[in-house]
Design a protein around this motif. Structure first.
Motif, PDB file in Angstrom:
ATOM      1  N   GLY A  11      -4.047 -98.898  53.173  1.00  0.00           N
ATOM      2  CA  GLY A  11      -5.092 -98.969  52.159  1.00  0.00           C
ATOM      3  C   GLY A  11      -6.111-100.041  52.485  1.00  0.00           C
ATOM      4  O   GLY A  11      -6.080-100.657  53.561  1.00  0.00           O
ATOM      5  N   GLN A  12      -6.993-100.264  51.529  1.00  0.00           N
ATOM      6  CA  GLN A  12      -8.064-101.233  51.726  1.00  0.00           C
ATOM      7  C   GLN A  12      -7.645-102.627  51.264  1.00  0.00           C
ATOM      8  O   GLN A  12      -6.714-102.789  50.468  1.00  0.00           O
ATOM      9  N   ARG A  13      -8.328-103.613  51.781  1.00  0.00           N
ATOM     10  CA  ARG A  13      -8.069-105.009  51.423  1.00  0.00           C
ATOM     11  C   ARG A  13      -8.006-105.166  49.898  1.00  0.00           C
ATOM     12  O   ARG A  13      -8.855-104.640  49.166  1.00  0.00           O
ATOM     13  N   GLY A  14      -6.992-105.871  49.424  1.00  0.00           N
ATOM     14  CA  GLY A  14      -6.828-106.129  48.006  1.00  0.00           C
ATOM     15  C   GLY A  14      -6.014-105.081  47.272  1.00  0.00           C
ATOM     16  O   GLY A  14      -5.634-105.307  46.113  1.00  0.00           O
ATOM     17  N   ALA A  15      -5.737-103.943  47.901  1.00  0.00           N
ATOM     18  CA  ALA A  15      -4.965-102.899  47.227  1.00  0.00           C
ATOM     19  C   ALA A  15      -3.568-103.410  46.895  1.00  0.00           C
ATOM     20  O   ALA A  15      -2.959-104.172  47.660  1.00  0.00           O
ATOM     21  N   ARG A  16      -3.068-102.993  45.745  1.00  0.00           N
ATOM     22  CA  ARG A  16      -1.726-103.380  45.291  1.00  0.00           C
ATOM     23  C   ARG A  16      -0.781-102.203  45.531  1.00  0.00           C
ATOM     24  O   ARG A  16      -0.994-101.114  44.993  1.00  0.00           O
ATOM     25  N   LEU A  17       0.245-102.440  46.329  1.00  0.00           N
ATOM     26  CA  LEU A  17       1.218-101.412  46.676  1.00  0.00           C
ATOM     27  C   LEU A  17       2.602-101.824  46.230  1.00  0.00           C
ATOM     28  O   LEU A  17       2.914-103.021  46.147  1.00  0.00           O
ATOM     29  N   ILE A  18       3.436-100.840  45.968  1.00  0.00           N
ATOM     30  CA  ILE A  18       4.804-101.115  45.549  1.00  0.00           C
ATOM     31  C   ILE A  18       5.757-100.415  46.508  1.00  0.00           C
ATOM     32  O   ILE A  18       5.547 -99.263  46.895  1.00  0.00           O
ATOM     33  N   GLY A  19       6.781-101.120  46.897  1.00  0.00           N
ATOM     34  CA  GLY A  19       7.773-100.564  47.809  1.00  0.00           C
ATOM     35  C   GLY A  19       9.029-101.399  47.777  1.00  0.00           C
ATOM     36  O   GLY A  19       9.376-101.991  46.757  1.00  0.00           O
ATOM     37  N   HIS A  20       9.702-101.476  48.908  1.00  0.00           N
ATOM     38  CA  HIS A  20      10.949-102.236  48.943  1.00  0.00           C
ATOM     39  C   HIS A  20      11.235-102.694  50.360  1.00  0.00           C
ATOM     40  O   HIS A  20      10.582-102.283  51.324  1.00  0.00           O
ATOM     41  N   GLU A  21      12.230-103.547  50.478  1.00  0.00           N
ATOM     42  CA  GLU A  21      12.683-104.061  51.762  1.00  0.00           C
ATOM     43  C   GLU A  21      14.195-103.893  51.803  1.00  0.00           C
ATOM     44  O   GLU A  21      14.897-104.209  50.834  1.00  0.00           O
ATOM     45  N   PHE A  22      14.724-103.371  52.927  1.00  0.00           N
ATOM     46  CA  PHE A  22      16.171-103.198  53.067  1.00  0.00           C
ATOM     47  C   PHE A  22      16.492-103.191  54.556  1.00  0.00           C
ATOM     48  O   PHE A  22      16.298-102.207  55.245  1.00  0.00           O
ATOM     49  N   HIS A  23      16.956-104.346  55.047  1.00  0.00           N
ATOM     50  CA  HIS A  23      17.318-104.436  56.457  1.00  0.00           C
ATOM     51  C   HIS A  23      18.188-105.671  56.663  1.00  0.00           C
ATOM     52  O   HIS A  23      18.266-106.565  55.813  1.00  0.00           O
ATOM     53  N   TYR A  24      18.839-105.715  57.807  1.00  0.00           N
ATOM     54  CA  TYR A  24      19.676-106.858  58.185  1.00  0.00           C
ATOM     55  C   TYR A  24      19.062-107.677  59.314  1.00  0.00           C
ATOM     56  O   TYR A  24      19.590-108.717  59.680  1.00  0.00           O
ATOM     57  N   ALA A  25      17.991-107.212  59.893  1.00  0.00           N
ATOM     58  CA  ALA A  25      17.380-107.911  61.011  1.00  0.00           C
ATOM     59  C   ALA A  25      16.681-109.181  60.541  1.00  0.00           C
ATOM     60  O   ALA A  25      16.174-109.255  59.419  1.00  0.00           O
ATOM     61  N   SER A  26      16.649-110.152  61.423  1.00  0.00           N
ATOM     62  CA  SER A  26      15.932-111.399  61.154  1.00  0.00           C
ATOM     63  C   SER A  26      14.672-111.452  62.010  1.00  0.00           C
ATOM     64  O   SER A  26      14.669-111.007  63.155  1.00  0.00           O
ATOM     65  N   GLU A  27      13.612-111.993  61.445  1.00  0.00           N
ATOM     66  CA  GLU A  27      12.360-112.166  62.182  1.00  0.00           C
ATOM     67  C   GLU A  27      12.347-113.578  62.755  1.00  0.00           C
ATOM     68  O   GLU A  27      12.309-114.563  61.999  1.00  0.00           O
ATOM     69  N   LEU A  28      12.403-113.696  64.074  1.00  0.00           N
ATOM     70  CA  LEU A  28      12.497-114.995  64.726  1.00  0.00           C
ATOM     71  C   LEU A  28      11.136-115.648  64.914  1.00  0.00           C
ATOM     72  O   LEU A  28      11.043-116.875  64.985  1.00  0.00           O
ATOM     73  N   SER A  29      10.095-114.863  65.010  1.00  0.00           N
ATOM     74  CA  SER A  29       8.749-115.372  65.221  1.00  0.00           C
ATOM     75  C   SER A  29       8.158-115.855  63.899  1.00  0.00           C
ATOM     76  O   SER A  29       8.581-115.428  62.822  1.00  0.00           O
ATOM     77  N   PRO A  30       7.166-116.743  63.939  1.00  0.00           N
ATOM     78  CA  PRO A  30       6.572-117.260  62.697  1.00  0.00           C
ATOM     79  C   PRO A  30       5.768-116.193  61.960  1.00  0.00           C
ATOM     80  O   PRO A  30       5.270-115.236  62.554  1.00  0.00           O
ATOM     81  N   ALA A  31       5.675-116.370  60.646  1.00  0.00           N
ATOM     82  CA  ALA A  31       4.876-115.451  59.833  1.00  0.00           C
ATOM     83  C   ALA A  31       3.411-115.561  60.227  1.00  0.00           C
ATOM     84  O   ALA A  31       2.936-116.625  60.655  1.00  0.00           O
ATOM     85  N   ALA A  32       2.697-114.469  60.078  1.00  0.00           N
ATOM     86  CA  ALA A  32       1.275-114.463  60.404  1.00  0.00           C
ATOM     87  C   ALA A  32       0.498-115.242  59.344  1.00  0.00           C
ATOM     88  O   ALA A  32       0.841-115.219  58.157  1.00  0.00           O
ATOM     89  N   PRO A  33      -0.565-115.929  59.739  1.00  0.00           N
ATOM     90  CA  PRO A  33      -1.453-116.536  58.738  1.00  0.00           C
ATOM     91  C   PRO A  33      -2.221-115.447  58.000  1.00  0.00           C
ATOM     92  O   PRO A  33      -2.269-114.286  58.441  1.00  0.00           O
ATOM     93  N   GLU A  34      -2.835-115.811  56.898  1.00  0.00           N
ATOM     94  CA  GLU A  34      -3.460-114.809  56.036  1.00  0.00           C
ATOM     95  C   GLU A  34      -4.426-113.865  56.760  1.00  0.00           C
ATOM     96  O   GLU A  34      -4.358-112.650  56.522  1.00  0.00           O
TER      97      GLU A  34
END
Length: 439
Positions: A378-401
């Motif tokens: 979608g476009q910038r600012g759009a509000r979406l609803i979903g979910h997260e379900f996983h066991y993996a870990s993200e080792l790299s740093p989060a992206a800046p805004e």
């Protein structure tokens, strides 16, 4: 006229809902009834089993993630050309998030909205008459919901059944049937739930066996007679497609794409073109966008790392056209994926992401996302609803805004920070999209 429906629910998880649901679906289909299925809440795996049991698609119905117009549109499609609807609950009947009434994500919201009576599956292992007290509590807890009766699961013996039935009679709850304790009834599982329908050996034979047990142990006439309720005649639109010709990765590593999204994309005139990364196939060049769904890439990391035609083709596709990855697809878009044995495999390198399945941590729950920029979602600012379900870990740093896909909160509004990445036409995150705020 709207087909009547039933919701198969339970007081808690792991009570046998899926076993009983599939047994009923298959048995009633074998009687010649046109059975349609639905799944309450976010779940990719059960709807595929429903379709295998009934021969018809199964949609998710989620009172938190889906606005009422979208819910009604999916429910309307479900009751069309059907004799009966069998909806399967998730977790416990009343389990949901703290939200406005009828928007909690609980099974009970769906039962109440469409007037579908509830058949309560009660795991009676380790209990006798006390099981009736639990079932009675479910009947009394929410006046919006009607408990049509109970099906007893994991009954140990004829004597055990008589004791449980005595308790249910005292509570005024009809017993619609019983299934004995039988390890052969358990479907194989892995870390995200059941092994997928397409990977389950002898699935049709297993479903036929469940139907035999339903015929022998459940009063199917009483179950059909208990169905009721109705669905509004009107509903909203399904989520729009991200492109006109969508290359969709589809195999044992990439399979988590919600049926209602596929249906909405096709209804809008889009064409879905499947390809298999595990077969070393690249995204078809004639497509204008590529979608990598979630799934189990962590179980196939070595094959994916060696699929040079797929990886090279994906990189070439991304030079001129948008690519999006959800959860498992996001992991493959990253630089590396560490498997359960600690072996690190090179992935596509399109996003600065390193993930590990060896360093397991459960991430589970609804997510509300506000997009940081334009993407396939979608476009910038759009509000979406979903979910997260996983066991993996993200080792790299989060992206800046500027480079993040979205800022996310949990269902209660607690800030979870930035999620995912956007680098040129490539985007991805562990967020599974269900619907836009207005869908």
């Amino acid at each position: 006229m709207s087909a009547p429906g039933l919701l198969i629910a339970a007081p808690r998880s792991s009570s046998g809902k899926t076993t009983v649901t599939l047994a009923l679906m298959r048995a009633l289909s074998q009687r010649g009834l046109r059975v349609r299925a639905a799944k309450c809440g976010p779940d990719y795996i059960d709807p595929a089993f429903h379709q295998a049991a009934t021969g018809r698609p199964s949609f998710n119905l989620d009172s938190f993630a889906m606005a009422p117009p979208l819910l009604d549109a999916l429910a309307r499609d479900t009751v069309t050309d059907a004799d009966i609807v069998i909806a399967e609950g998730s977790m416990g009947l009343f389990d949901g998030v703290r939200a406005a009434e009828n928007r909690t994500g609980a099974n009970a919201d769906i039962a109440a909205r469409y007037g579908w009576p509830v058949v309560l599956v009660v795991d009676v292992s380790g209990a006798a008459q006390s099981a009736a007290a639990v079932a009675l509590g479910c009947r009394l807890y929410d006046p919006r919901v009607t408990i049509a009766g109970v099906i007893l699961n994991k009954v140990a013996s004829a004597r055990h059944r008589r004791l449980v039935e005595a308790g249910m009679e005292r509570a005024g709850l009809p017993v619609l049937g019983a299934l004995m304790r039988d390890a052969q009834l358990v479907l194989p599982e892995r870390h995200l739930g059941l092994v997928q329908a397409g990977e389950t050996a002898d699935l049709q034979a297993r479903l036929d066996r469940l139907a035999e047990l339903a015929v022998a142990g459940i009063d199917l006439d009483a179950v059909v007679a208990a169905a009721g309720g109705g669905v509004p005649e009107t509903g909203g639109a399904l989520p729009p497609p991200p492109g006109q010709r969508i290359a969709v990765a589809r195999d044992a590593a990439f399979s988590f794409l919600y049926p209602h999204l596929e249906a909405g994309w096709r209804m809008a005139g889009a064409e879905l073109v499947p390809f298999s990364p595990l077969a070393d196939a690249p995204p078809p060049d004639a497509c204008d966008v590529c979608w990598l769904p979630g799934g189990y890439p962590e179980l196939h990391a070595g094959r994916l790392a060696g699929a040079s035609r797929f990886l090279d083709g994906l990189r070439a596709f991304a030079r001129s056209r948008p690519v999006h990855g959800e959860c498992g697809g996001y992991m493959v878009l990253g630089r590396t994926l560490e498997d359960a044995e600690g072996v690190t495999h090179a992935m596509a390198g399109l996003l600065p992401v390193e993930t590990s399945y060896r360093r397991r941590k459960l991430h589970l729950g609804y997510r509300v996302a506000h997009l940081c920029g334009d993407s396939l979602l979608g476009q910038r600012g759009a509000r979406l609803i979903g979910h997260e379900f996983h066991y993996a870990s993200e080792l790299s740093p989060a992206a800046p805004e500027p480079d993040a896909l979205a800022r996310v909160t949990d269902a209660g509004g607690s800030e979870l920070g930035f999620a995912g990445h956007r680098i040129g036409p490539v985007s991805g995150s562990f967020f599974h999209f269900v619907a836009g705020d207005s869908d």
